[in-house]
Every structure is written in structure tokens, then in C-alpha cells.
Design a protein around this motif. Structure first.
Motif, PDB file in Angstrom:
ATOM      1  N   GLY A  62      -6.071 -39.005  25.105  1.00 16.55           N
ATOM      2  CA  GLY A  62      -7.040 -38.587  26.113  1.00 16.55           C
ATOM      3  C   GLY A  62      -8.079 -39.673  26.281  1.00 16.55           C
ATOM      4  N   PRO A  63      -8.588 -39.857  27.496  1.00 16.26           N
ATOM      5  CA  PRO A  63      -9.582 -40.908  27.711  1.00 16.26           C
ATOM      6  C   PRO A  63     -10.926 -40.545  27.116  1.00 16.26           C
ATOM      7  N   ARG A  64     -10.982 -39.391  26.466  1.00 11.22           N
ATOM      8  CA  ARG A  64     -12.258 -38.946  25.920  1.00 11.22           C
ATOM      9  C   ARG A  64     -12.831 -39.950  24.911  1.00 11.22           C
ATOM     10  N   VAL A  65     -11.930 -40.627  24.180  1.00  6.38           N
ATOM     11  CA  VAL A  65     -12.425 -41.579  23.190  1.00  6.38           C
ATOM     12  C   VAL A  65     -13.117 -42.774  23.836  1.00  6.38           C
ATOM     13  N   VAL A  66     -12.872 -42.978  25.133  1.00  7.33           N
ATOM     14  CA  VAL A  66     -13.473 -44.130  25.803  1.00  7.33           C
ATOM     15  C   VAL A  66     -14.800 -43.755  26.450  1.00  7.33           C
ATOM     16  N   GLU A  67     -15.016 -42.448  26.601  1.00  7.48           N
ATOM     17  CA  GLU A  67     -16.165 -41.997  27.388  1.00  7.48           C
ATOM     18  C   GLU A  67     -17.491 -42.582  26.924  1.00  7.48           C
ATOM     19  N   HIS A  68     -17.677 -42.677  25.611  1.00  7.87           N
ATOM     20  CA  HIS A  68     -18.977 -43.162  25.147  1.00  7.87           C
ATOM     21  C   HIS A  68     -19.092 -44.677  25.228  1.00  7.87           C
ATOM     22  N   MET A  69     -17.965 -45.364  25.481  1.00 13.33           N
ATOM     23  CA  MET A  69     -18.010 -46.826  25.544  1.00 13.33           C
ATOM     24  C   MET A  69     -18.373 -47.325  26.940  1.00 13.33           C
ATOM     25  N   VAL A  70     -18.086 -46.541  27.962  1.00 15.82           N
ATOM     26  CA  VAL A  70     -18.252 -47.020  29.331  1.00 15.82           C
ATOM     27  C   VAL A  70     -19.620 -46.626  29.884  1.00 15.82           C
ATOM     28  N   ASP A  71     -19.973 -47.211  31.035  1.00 16.97           N
ATOM     29  CA  ASP A  71     -21.292 -46.948  31.618  1.00 16.97           C
ATOM     30  C   ASP A  71     -21.304 -45.665  32.435  1.00 16.97           C
ATOM     31  N   ALA A  72     -20.175 -45.353  33.024  1.00 14.38           N
ATOM     32  CA  ALA A  72     -20.142 -44.158  33.865  1.00 14.38           C
ATOM     33  C   ALA A  72     -18.783 -43.488  33.747  1.00 14.38           C
ATOM     34  N   VAL A  73     -18.785 -42.191  33.791  1.00 15.96           N
ATOM     35  CA  VAL A  73     -17.532 -41.427  33.783  1.00 15.96           C
ATOM     36  C   VAL A  73     -17.517 -40.551  35.021  1.00 15.96           C
ATOM     37  N   LEU A  74     -16.502 -40.745  35.847  1.00 17.39           N
ATOM     38  CA  LEU A  74     -16.348 -39.892  37.024  1.00 17.39           C
ATOM     39  C   LEU A  74     -15.100 -39.053  36.830  1.00 17.39           C
ATOM     40  N   SER A  75     -15.144 -37.844  37.350  1.00 17.59           N
ATOM     41  CA  SER A  75     -13.938 -37.051  37.262  1.00 17.59           C
ATOM     42  C   SER A  75     -13.517 -36.646  38.662  1.00 17.59           C
ATOM     43  N   LEU A 118     -15.161 -35.501  43.730  1.00 23.28           N
ATOM     44  CA  LEU A 118     -15.461 -36.577  42.797  1.00 23.28           C
ATOM     45  C   LEU A 118     -16.821 -36.257  42.188  1.00 23.28           C
ATOM     46  N   ARG A 119     -16.856 -36.190  40.854  1.00 24.86           N
ATOM     47  CA  ARG A 119     -18.070 -35.715  40.197  1.00 24.86           C
ATOM     48  C   ARG A 119     -18.456 -36.706  39.107  1.00 24.86           C
ATOM     49  N   ALA A 120     -19.749 -37.026  39.015  1.00 24.52           N
ATOM     50  CA  ALA A 120     -20.207 -37.907  37.938  1.00 24.52           C
ATOM     51  C   ALA A 120     -20.507 -37.062  36.709  1.00 24.52           C
ATOM     52  N   ILE A 121     -19.876 -37.403  35.582  1.00 30.91           N
ATOM     53  CA  ILE A 121     -20.108 -36.659  34.347  1.00 30.91           C
ATOM     54  C   ILE A 121     -21.146 -37.393  33.512  1.00 30.91           C
ATOM     55  N   PHE A 138     -26.407 -45.568  35.312  1.00 29.96           N
ATOM     56  CA  PHE A 138     -27.153 -46.212  36.403  1.00 29.96           C
ATOM     57  C   PHE A 138     -27.374 -45.285  37.592  1.00 29.96           C
ATOM     58  N   GLY A 139     -27.237 -44.006  37.415  1.00 28.97           N
ATOM     59  CA  GLY A 139     -27.419 -43.131  38.568  1.00 28.97           C
ATOM     60  C   GLY A 139     -27.441 -41.679  38.163  1.00 28.97           C
ATOM     61  N   PRO A 140     -27.525 -40.798  39.138  1.00 31.31           N
ATOM     62  CA  PRO A 140     -27.592 -39.368  38.833  1.00 31.31           C
ATOM     63  C   PRO A 140     -26.228 -38.846  38.381  1.00 31.31           C
ATOM     64  N   THR A 141     -26.235 -37.740  37.669  1.00 28.96           N
ATOM     65  CA  THR A 141     -24.959 -37.187  37.211  1.00 28.96           C
ATOM     66  C   THR A 141     -24.618 -35.883  37.895  1.00 28.96           C
ATOM     67  N   ASP A 142     -25.451 -35.442  38.809  1.00 29.07           N
ATOM     68  CA  ASP A 142     -25.112 -34.146  39.391  1.00 29.07           C
ATOM     69  C   ASP A 142     -24.651 -34.240  40.837  1.00 29.07           C
ATOM     70  N   GLU A 143     -24.408 -35.462  41.318  1.00 30.17           N
ATOM     71  CA  GLU A 143     -23.940 -35.600  42.699  1.00 30.17           C
ATOM     72  C   GLU A 143     -22.432 -35.395  42.773  1.00 30.17           C
ATOM     73  N   ILE A 144     -21.976 -34.873  43.879  1.00 26.25           N
ATOM     74  CA  ILE A 144     -20.534 -34.804  44.085  1.00 26.25           C
ATOM     75  C   ILE A 144     -20.163 -35.492  45.395  1.00 26.25           C
ATOM     76  N   GLY A 145     -18.936 -35.973  45.446  1.00 25.45           N
ATOM     77  CA  GLY A 145     -18.395 -36.505  46.689  1.00 25.45           C
ATOM     78  C   GLY A 145     -17.199 -35.636  47.050  1.00 25.45           C
ATOM     79  N   VAL A 146     -17.038 -35.366  48.320  1.00 26.10           N
ATOM     80  CA  VAL A 146     -15.954 -34.484  48.729  1.00 26.10           C
ATOM     81  C   VAL A 146     -14.979 -35.250  49.619  1.00 26.10           C
ATOM     82  N   GLY A 163     -26.205 -31.396  43.020  1.00 24.26           N
ATOM     83  CA  GLY A 163     -27.056 -32.581  43.040  1.00 24.26           C
ATOM     84  C   GLY A 163     -28.169 -32.357  44.044  1.00 24.26           C
ATOM     85  N   THR A 164     -28.210 -33.202  45.081  1.00 26.11           N
ATOM     86  CA  THR A 164     -29.230 -33.024  46.105  1.00 26.11           C
ATOM     87  C   THR A 164     -28.619 -32.418  47.359  1.00 26.11           C
ATOM     88  N   ARG A 165     -27.341 -32.045  47.263  1.00 27.51           N
ATOM     89  CA  ARG A 165     -26.644 -31.670  48.472  1.00 27.51           C
ATOM     90  C   ARG A 165     -26.365 -30.172  48.514  1.00 27.51           C
TER      91      ARG A 165
END
Ligand code: TYD
Ligand code: MG
Length: 469
Positions: free
Chosen positions: A226-239, A251-254, A258-266, A303-305
Motif C-alpha cells: 500500500g502507498p501508505r508507507v510513502v505518505e509521510h515521506m511526500v509533500d502532498a497526498v491526493l486521493s 480529487l481530494r487533498a488528504i 503547501f496548501g489547504p487539505t479540505d478542497e476538492i476537485g470534481v 473546503g471553501t466550495r
């Protein structure tokens, strides 16, 4: 020669054990321990590198000028919104998601967008041949894009190649599970390899300033790490999420340094790739089934949307000893809580009923503000009373049965008005924030809501009895 130390590493959480066991004691997953060598010297039987003395390096003041734009937007606004305005130089982003959800499609489109902006973008596929990537590009109408493509899995070869010439602005690695590095000995796909490969790629990003995007498949079985082991190594995790059968993708920032984590893209998956959805509320409500019992429109915020979504409930008499509670798109614990409050404070008996709750469109809601909408849908289904067609619902329910205020009421109400709704059933505090011409039915407690809905409806059991007669 020193004996190699073997250890057993959980492919789910990365915990190491001296002995094999059927179950990982750290995370509780079964059959995830795989034997790997803990000290990873290069190549079988190869010599160990002698310990190296530390070398001093320059320490810089925090204050200092960054000359180039630290962020580069792709121009795909739903993607840029989630990354916090574009990709930061030298940052590493992990894009996770189920196989087949559209990660490769999204990243090929992002790479093409960078290439269109005259930035060097390289797409390395470890899963598909170059011809397959080309086929996809044709389907996406991107065949002319100046993205550089290769099918390769050796991290050392990849880094040697991309370090030649102009440093790429974007390097996509699809996927991290297929990569392998000589610096560790384990088989490709194991946690140690995934972690080792990620570490090499991260080092490259920091050194060169290229933005690196790693794709990570999320798999439940322990076969692929699982990519979970990499999560703490990277700068951002998107799901990247969505129901396989639905065309909507979220698309959700977990995590994002460098940015907010509660924004989503549809996005919407179409025959010609992903289409951005600028007005998701209209999309999630487009097939709404107004006038049928058990459907409530929730005025949410991601997020803000602001985002209006339909919550559907089905409450039906059970034939089982323990009634079923099934939820799609919402937290099962919150459903249990709402059911308990309905029973304890509002006299709604649900212990003899199966309860199904579904958030339409494949969206996953995390806000407690959805409590009131869920409760309205449940009571509406139980009493066969359709909810008013032009009303939206929001508010958090406390264990005492009170309805508590939620943040960003004004944004929720404005969005509802924009989409033709005229009334909100909401906490008292929302009254002050209502736009002109928009009615608020303020709720002090959940019992008010239940009484209002039940007045319109027929008690479920009586109705069932009548049908049988
Ligand atoms: P893909 O990007 O390969 O998924 P992942 O990399 O996450 O495994 O997308 C796979 C699915 O997307 C596949 O089922 C087909 C569908 N798809 C479309 O519907 N339209 C398209 O234009 C493309 C390229 C894929
Ligand atoms: Mg893929």
C-alpha cells in the motif's frame, strides 16, 4: 562476511518483525508479512559499502530570495484548486486511488497541460507500454502534446535519463509500486522497494527542483504494498475517488504541506477523458428525484466550495434479528448516532427496520453538518412523506437532540438560492445569514423536524397494513 539479517515486513503498515506470523500485530491485517532483508546492501553477495565519514554542508538563512515562481499552475483549474494553486518546485505529490479510477488519465492530461505551457514534462509508465500510453493520448486528443514518454521501472535508469538536458518541470511516475531501486534488495512491489524507490525520487525532486508526482494504487490485499508507507515521506497526498459505475470523480487533498487539505476537485469521466466540472452542485442534483419520500437535499461545503448533494434513505421493516444498517458515502458511526438520537429523543422507533443511506453521485461526505439532512431523509422514508421540493437541509445534531450551528451558512444558502431553492431547514443561527427572499425554517431540536415531516406523512406501519388489506 557478516550474516544478512532477514526480517518480516508488513506490506500494509511497514512494521518489521523477527518472525513470520499470519497476522500483523501492528495493524491487525492478515497475510501481509513478507520476508525481506533488513540491511539492504547492493546486489546478492555484493560488498557492503564502507561507512562514510560525514561531510559538512552549507547552512542557509531562512530569510532569502526565491527567484523563480515557486508554484506552477497546470491550467486544469480543478487540479490546481486541490494542489493549492499549482505544483510547488521540488515537491513530491502522491496520487492514490483504486485501480481503474482514472489516475493515469488525469496525470497524462496534467502532463500535457504543462507541456502546452512549454515546460518539460516527462511521463514514465511502469505498467503500460509506450504504445498503450500513446493510444490513451489519442483518445484524449493529446496525441500532439509534447510530453516525453517512456516505459521503465528502474529508478536509477530513470534518474540518469531525466537528469540529462533541461531538468523537467514535471516528472510523473506511474506507479510507485512498479519501481525498483538497486539500493535495496527486496523484490519489486514490496514495502521496502516502494519506500526505497520513493526516497530516491524524492531526493531527485529536492535536488533538481522538478515536481514529481507518484501514482500509488490502493489495494486491500497484501500482495502489492500500500502507498501508505510513502505518505509521510511526500509533500502532498491526493486521493482520486469515485464509484466505478458512476462517471463523477473527486480529487481530494488528504495532506498538503503547501496548501489547504479540505478542497476538492470534481471531474466527470467521459469517452474522451476527464472533463472538469465547474458547478458540481448542478451535477449532483441533476437527476434528483424530488417528490419521492426519503430524499433530502443537503447544503454542504467542501473546503471553501459550497456543494448541494442529495441524500437518499430507505427505511423498511426488517426480517432479520439484527436489522441492517448500510451506508454509502457517509460515516456509519454518524448514522448510528442519528438513529440513536431519533429513538431516544424523538420517539422514532427504528429497531425493527433496515436502514439504508446513500449519498447520490458517488460523493463521500465528511461534514457533521449533514446530520439534519440525513435525519430528514430517514424520517421521510419511514413515514412515506415527501420533503418539500424547494428546501435544503443542514445542521449538526448533538446527542441531546439539539440542532447545532455549522460554519459557512451564508455560502450554503447562497448556493441553494442560485440553484433555485427557496427555503432552508437549518439551525437558528442561519437566520442572520439568509440572502434576500430566502426563507429559513429554524430548528431548535430534532423533534421539531420529525414533527414537521410526520405531519405530512402516514405512519409507516399503518400504511403497510392498508396495502395488505
Ligand atoms: P486509468 O486512467 O487507466 O485508471 P488508473 O490509472 O487509475 O488505473 O483509467 C481507466 C478507466 O477510465 C478505464 O476503465 C476506462 C476509463 N476511461 C474513460 O472512460 N475515458 C477515457 O478517455 C479514458 C482514457 C479512460
Ligand atoms: Mg494507471
Amino acid at each position: 562476511m557478516a550474516a544478512r539479517t532477514q526480517s518480516f515486513i508488513c506490506q500494509n503498515c511497514g512494521a518489521a518483525f523477527a518472525r513470520w506470523a499470519g497476522k500483523c500485530e501492528a495493524c491487525g491485517e492478515w497475510n501481509t508479512l513478507v520476508e525481506e532483508s533488513a540491511d539492504g546492501p547492493r546486489g546478492p553477495g555484493g560488498p557492503r559499502r564502507p561507512p562514510r565519514k560525514g561531510r559538512p554542508f552549507a547552512i542557509e538563512p531562512l530569510k532569502g530570495a526565491t527567484h523563480e515562481a515557486p508554484r506552477l499552475a497546470s491550467g486544469i483549474s480543478e487540479f490546481d484548486r486541490v494542489t493549492g494553486g499549482g505544483l510547488v518546485r521540488g515537491s513530491v505529490l502522491l496520487l492514490g486511488g483504486d485501480p481503474g479510477i482514472g489516475k493515469s488519465t488525469l496525470l497524462l492530461e496534467v502532463a500535457a497541460a504543462f507541456a502546452r505551457g512549454r515546460h518539460r514534462a516527462i511521463y514514465i509508465s511502469g505498467e503500460e507500454a509506450v504504445a498503450q500510453v500513446r493510444l490513451r493520448a489519442e483518445r484524449l486528443n493529446l496525441a500532439e502534446a509534447t510530453v516525453e514518454v517512456a516505459a521503465e521501472t528502474s529508478v536509477e535508469d530513470i534518474l540518469a535519463t531525466v537528469s540529462q538536458g533541461i531538468i523537467p518541470r514535471l516528472l510523473v511516475i506511474d506507479s510507485i509500486q512498479t519501481m525498483w531501486t538497486q539500493t535495496v534488495e527486496s523484490a519489486p512491489g514490496t514495502v521496502t522497494q516502494v519506500r526505497g524507490s520513493a526516497a530516491e525520487l524524492i531526493r531527485f525532486a529536492k535536488r533538481s527542483g522538478a515536481a514529481v508526482i507518484l501514482v500509488g494504487h490502493v489495494t486491500k490485499d497484501g500482495q502489492i504494498a500500500g502507498p501508505r508507507v510513502v505518505e509521510h515521506m511526500v509533500d502532498a497526498v491526493l486521493s482520486f475517488e469515485g464509484e466505478g459505475s458512476q462517471q463523477f470523480r473527486i480529487l481530494r487533498a488528504i495532506k498538503n504541506r503547501f496548501g489547504p487539505t479540505d478542497e476538492i476537485g470534481v471531474f466527470e469521466m467521459t469517452g474522451a477523458g476527464l472533463r472538469e466540472v465547474a458547478n458540481p452542485s448542478a451535477l449532483f442534483l441533476s437527476e434528483r428525484d424530488l417528490g419521492s419520500p426519503g430524499t433530502a437535499v443537503f447544503a454542504g461545503v467542501e473546503g471553501t466550495r459550497p456543494l448541494l448533494v442529495e441524500i437518499q434513505a430507505l427505511v423498511a421493516p426488517t426480517t432479520l434479528g439484527t436489522p441492517r444498517r448500510a451506508v454509502v458515502g457517509w460515516d456509519p458511526n454518524r448514522l448510528s448516532m442519528v438513529l440513536a438520537v431519533l429513538e431516544a429523543h424523538c420517539g422514532v422507533r427504528l429497531s425493527g427496520h433496515d436502514v439504508y443511506l446513500n449519498v447520490a453521485g458517488g460523493l463521500r461526505i465528511q461534514e457533521p453538518a449533514a446530520d439534519v439532512a440525513a435525519a430528514a431523509a430517514l424520517v421521510s422514508s419511514l413515514t412515506h412523506a415527501p420533503l418539500p421540493a424547494h428546501a435544503v437541509y443542514f445542521g449538526e445534531i448533538s446527542l441531546s437532540g439539539a440542532v447545532r450551528p455549522v460554519p459557512q451558512s451564508a455560502a450554503r444558502l447562497r448556493e441553494a438560492q442560485k440553484l433555485g431553492f427557496t427555503r432552508a431547514i437549518a439551525p437558528e443561527a442561519a437566520r442572520n445569514e439568509a440572502p434576500d427572499g430566502f426563507a429559513i425554517s429554524a430548528l431548535a431540536g430534532l423533534d421539531n423536524l420529525v414533527a414537521d415531516i410526520a405531519r405530512e406523512g402516514t405512519p409507516a406501519l399503518r400504511r403497510v397494513g392498508r396495502q395488505e388489506a
